[in-house]
Structure formats: C-alpha cells, structure tokens
Enzyme design. Structure first.
Site, PDB file in Angstrom:
ATOM      1  N   CYS A   1       0.851  -1.199   0.000  1.00  0.00           N
ATOM      2  CA  CYS A   1       0.000   0.000   0.000  1.00  0.00           C
ATOM      3  C   CYS A   1       0.885   1.247   0.000  1.00  0.00           C
ATOM      4  O   CYS A   1       1.480   1.589   1.020  1.00  0.00           O
ATOM      5  CB  CYS A   1      -0.914  -0.028   1.228  1.00  0.00           C
ATOM      6  SG  CYS A   1      -1.836   1.499   1.459  1.00  0.00           S
TER       7      CYS A   1
ATOM      8  N   CYS B   1      -0.166   4.049   2.322  1.00  0.00           N
ATOM      9  CA  CYS B   1       0.111   3.813   3.755  1.00  0.00           C
ATOM     10  C   CYS B   1       1.600   3.983   4.062  1.00  0.00           C
ATOM     11  O   CYS B   1       1.954   4.557   5.086  1.00  0.00           O
ATOM     12  CB  CYS B   1      -0.274   2.399   4.183  1.00  0.00           C
ATOM     13  SG  CYS B   1      -1.802   1.800   3.498  1.00  0.00           S
ATOM     14  N   ASP B   2       2.459   3.454   3.211  1.00  0.00           N
ATOM     15  CA  ASP B   2       3.879   3.322   3.577  1.00  0.00           C
ATOM     16  C   ASP B   2       4.839   4.141   2.712  1.00  0.00           C
ATOM     17  O   ASP B   2       6.045   4.140   2.970  1.00  0.00           O
ATOM     18  CB  ASP B   2       4.289   1.835   3.487  1.00  0.00           C
ATOM     19  CG  ASP B   2       3.416   0.965   4.379  1.00  0.00           C
ATOM     20  OD1 ASP B   2       2.986   1.457   5.435  1.00  0.00           O
ATOM     21  OD2 ASP B   2       3.143  -0.187   4.007  1.00  0.00           O
TER      22      ASP B   2
END
Ligand code: NAP
Length: 323
Positions: free
Chosen positions: A153, A156-157
């Site tokens: 993701c 997200c990261d």
C-alpha cells in the site's frame, strides 16, 4: 441506540447476543462502501441491522489518497474521509457499528450464526461485504521481508521512502496510481511490468510517462526479492529472452491484483475459480439469505460506485427474502 450504548450493552462479560439471544434482520460483515450502503438502506427500510467491521470505516477505499471517480465531489475526496462520511450517513438513521473481527460463520440455516471476537451474532440474513485485499507476488523472500521493505500500500507506507529509490510491481490501476504517488515522494520509481504496455487506464498513463523520475522496465517478472537486513533489490527475468538482471532499490511496492476475503465462507457458498462469491446483480449468493456485495462478488468492474450499488441491491433482495 448510539454506538456507545450498543458497545456498553453487555452484562457480566456477555454480549447482548449471548445474554438475550437477539436475532438481527441483517448482519453486515464489512464496513466499506458496500457494507455502509447496505446499512443505510437497511435502516431506512426499518430493518434491524448491525455492521461488523475490523478497523475503521471505508475498507480498502480508506487507503486511497484521492478519489476522483465517485460522483458528487467536484474536487475529488480522500478515501478515509469518504468512508467516515458513509458511516456517519448510515448512523444518522441508527446504524450500529461493532469494531470486531469475525472468526467464523455458519450460514446455512434460517438463523445465520456469526461468531466474532466479541461474541456470537445471529441474523436472518447476512450481507457479506468483506472486500478484497492485495495479492502476494509469491516469490522467494516475500514472506521473510514483509515489513522490511516489502509493501502492498503506497498510500500507507510511501512516506518512509522520501528521497529514496523504490520499485513498483504490476501494470494495473493500482500499480500506476502507486507509482504516480511515489514519484512525488521518492527520488526514483522503477515500474516493473510483465508486459510491454500497462493495463492501467489512460488517465494514469500520460502523467506517468511524463514523470521524470519514473523508469519503466517492461516484459520482466520478479524472480527474487534480494534480502539483507531489509530488501536491497530485486532480481528480474526478461520474459522474451530469459536474461536475468538485478536492480537495486530501498523498497518494493507490490500491486499485482486483489484476492477476495472469502475465507469465512469457503465450502459454504459457490465461489468462482478466483475465489470471488458467485452472485449476479441481485447479489444473491448460492445460499438463501446470504448476499455478496462489493469487491467480494464476482463481477466485471470493481469500483466504489459498483460496490455501493451492490449494497443497495443486497437490501432490496434481502427484504424480498425476509418477506
Ligand atoms: P489488476 O487490474 O488485476 O492488475 C493487476 C496487475 O498485476 C496486472 O497488470 C497484471 O499483469 C499484474 N500481475 C498479476 N499477477 C502478477 C504476477 N504474478 N507477476 C507480475 N505481475 C502480475 O489489479 P489492480 O490494479 O489491483 O486493480 C484491482 C481493481 O481495482 C481493478 O478493477 C481496478 O480497475 C480497480 N482500481 C481502480 C482504481 C481507479 O479507478 N482509480 C484504482 C485502483 C484500482 P497483466 O496485465 O499481465 O495481467
């Protein structure tokens, strides 16, 4: 009843269901766009429904930074905010959310039994809106390096890779959107695809081609994620010549499609060969009283608009079933 009242409705450590044997009209498993649309329609239809969701509203959508293809938001909207809006919209009509994990489900009887971490839920109908999660690449080093430079993701990261070099694997909309997002954070993005053109929609292709820091490696598959303490590179194989090469990078974002969250219902419902629940536009599964809505259903187009449509359809046909 408010969310907090519902949460507090337990006596001597028992949930409401265990204490009172309450039977809902509808148990909705999953709090993404399909689940919360089902909740909205169910409550407006006067059904007694509960939404069981693991973390937060929105499901996979909540991980999407910018959504431009859901109508009604002229500037677009981020997925987390849209998920919250969907939850609040359903709660305005009394929808109850329980933040819990469903462990198993027995769906064949007239009263469906759903066992969750916080107790047993019973319902006359179940809407399965569990969605789909990222698929693994299935190559050497992937499991060992999870969380050590291997990600699924970018929203997200991605921020962990400011000013660094990352590889994105895949050629669909997710890979293209991830590569674009990462190109704004990272020094360099290497997009690796097993074909010579992207499957991704046109809207992503032009900005990707124009991004000065995006390099494409075509016709290549990943044969190994190269480990040190963290990932330090990938080994690629040219699909035409068989020639192998190693490419250095600090992180790898895998975007090679989705796998449906159907573990709970395996062996109980008809699934297609890819594991999605077989149900037509009516969302009716092979089991009476069980409906599949959103990305978990076998369908041609997995989008937020098609997921919300499924949520509405599920309630329509659940009402027919309950009657
Ligand atoms: P997808 O469309 O299924 O694309 C998966 C990509 O990964 C394909 O390019 C595929 O290659 C490649 N791939 C699959 N297995 C591989 C393997 N073992 N090794 C290397 N490459 C592999 O999946 P997605 O991009 O995650 O999208 C899923 C759904 O969400 C789609 O319906 C998509 O349209 C939707 N989505 C929409 C948006 C949007 O509308 N903004 C954004 C994200 C996702 P091939 O091309 O060779 O098959």
């Amino acid at each position: 009843m408010t969310l907090n009242q519902e949460r507090n409705f337990s006596t001597k450590g028992k949930t409401k269901e265990e204490a009172g044997g309450h039977i809902y009209d509808m148990i909705i498993i999953g709090g993404g766009p399909a689940g919360y649309t089902a909740a909205l329609y169910a409550l407006r239809a006067g059904l007694d429904a509960v939404v069981l969701e693991k973390l937060s509203a929105g499901g996979q959508m909540a991980l999407t930074g910018q959504i431009d293809n859901y109508p009604g938001f002229e500037e677009g909207i981020d997925g987390f905010t849209l998920g919250e809006k969907m939850r609040k919209g359903a709660q305005r009509f009394g929808a109850v959310s329980r933040f819990t994990e469903v462990l198993s489900a027995e769906l064949s009887g007239a009263v469906k039994q759903v066992s969750a971490r916080d107790g047993l839920y019973q319902g006359r109908t179940v809407v399965l809106a569990t969605g789909a999660g990222p698929r693994e690449l299935g190559v050497e080093g992937e499991k060992e390096l999870a969380g050590k430079g291997i990600h699924y993701c970018a929203a997200c990261d991605g921020m962990f890779y400011k000013g660094r070099t990352v590889a994105v694997i895949g050629g669909g909309n997710t890979a293209a959107a991830d590569a674009l997002l990462l190109s704004r954070i990272c020094e360099k993005v290497i997009l690796v695809h097993r074909r010579d053109t992207l499957r991704a929609e046109k809207i992503y292709r032009a900005p990707l081609q124009e991004a000065a820091n995006v390099e494409f490696i075509w016709n290549s598959t990943v044969t190994k994620l190269i480990p040190e303490e963290r990932v330090r590179g990938i080994r690629l194989k040219d699909t035409r010549t068989g020639k192998e090469q190693e490419v250095s990078c600090d992180g790898v974002f895998i975007a090679v499609g989705r796998k449906p969250a159907t573990e709970l219902v395996k062996g109980q419902l008809s699934l297609d060969p890819a594991g999605y629940v077989e149900a037509d536009e009516s969302t009716r599964s092979s089991l009476p009283g069980v409906f599949a809505a959103g990305d978990v259903r076998a369908k041609a187009l997995r989008q937020i608009v098609t997921a919300v449509a499924d949520g509405a359809m599920a309630v329509h046909f659940a009402e027919e079933y309950l009657a």
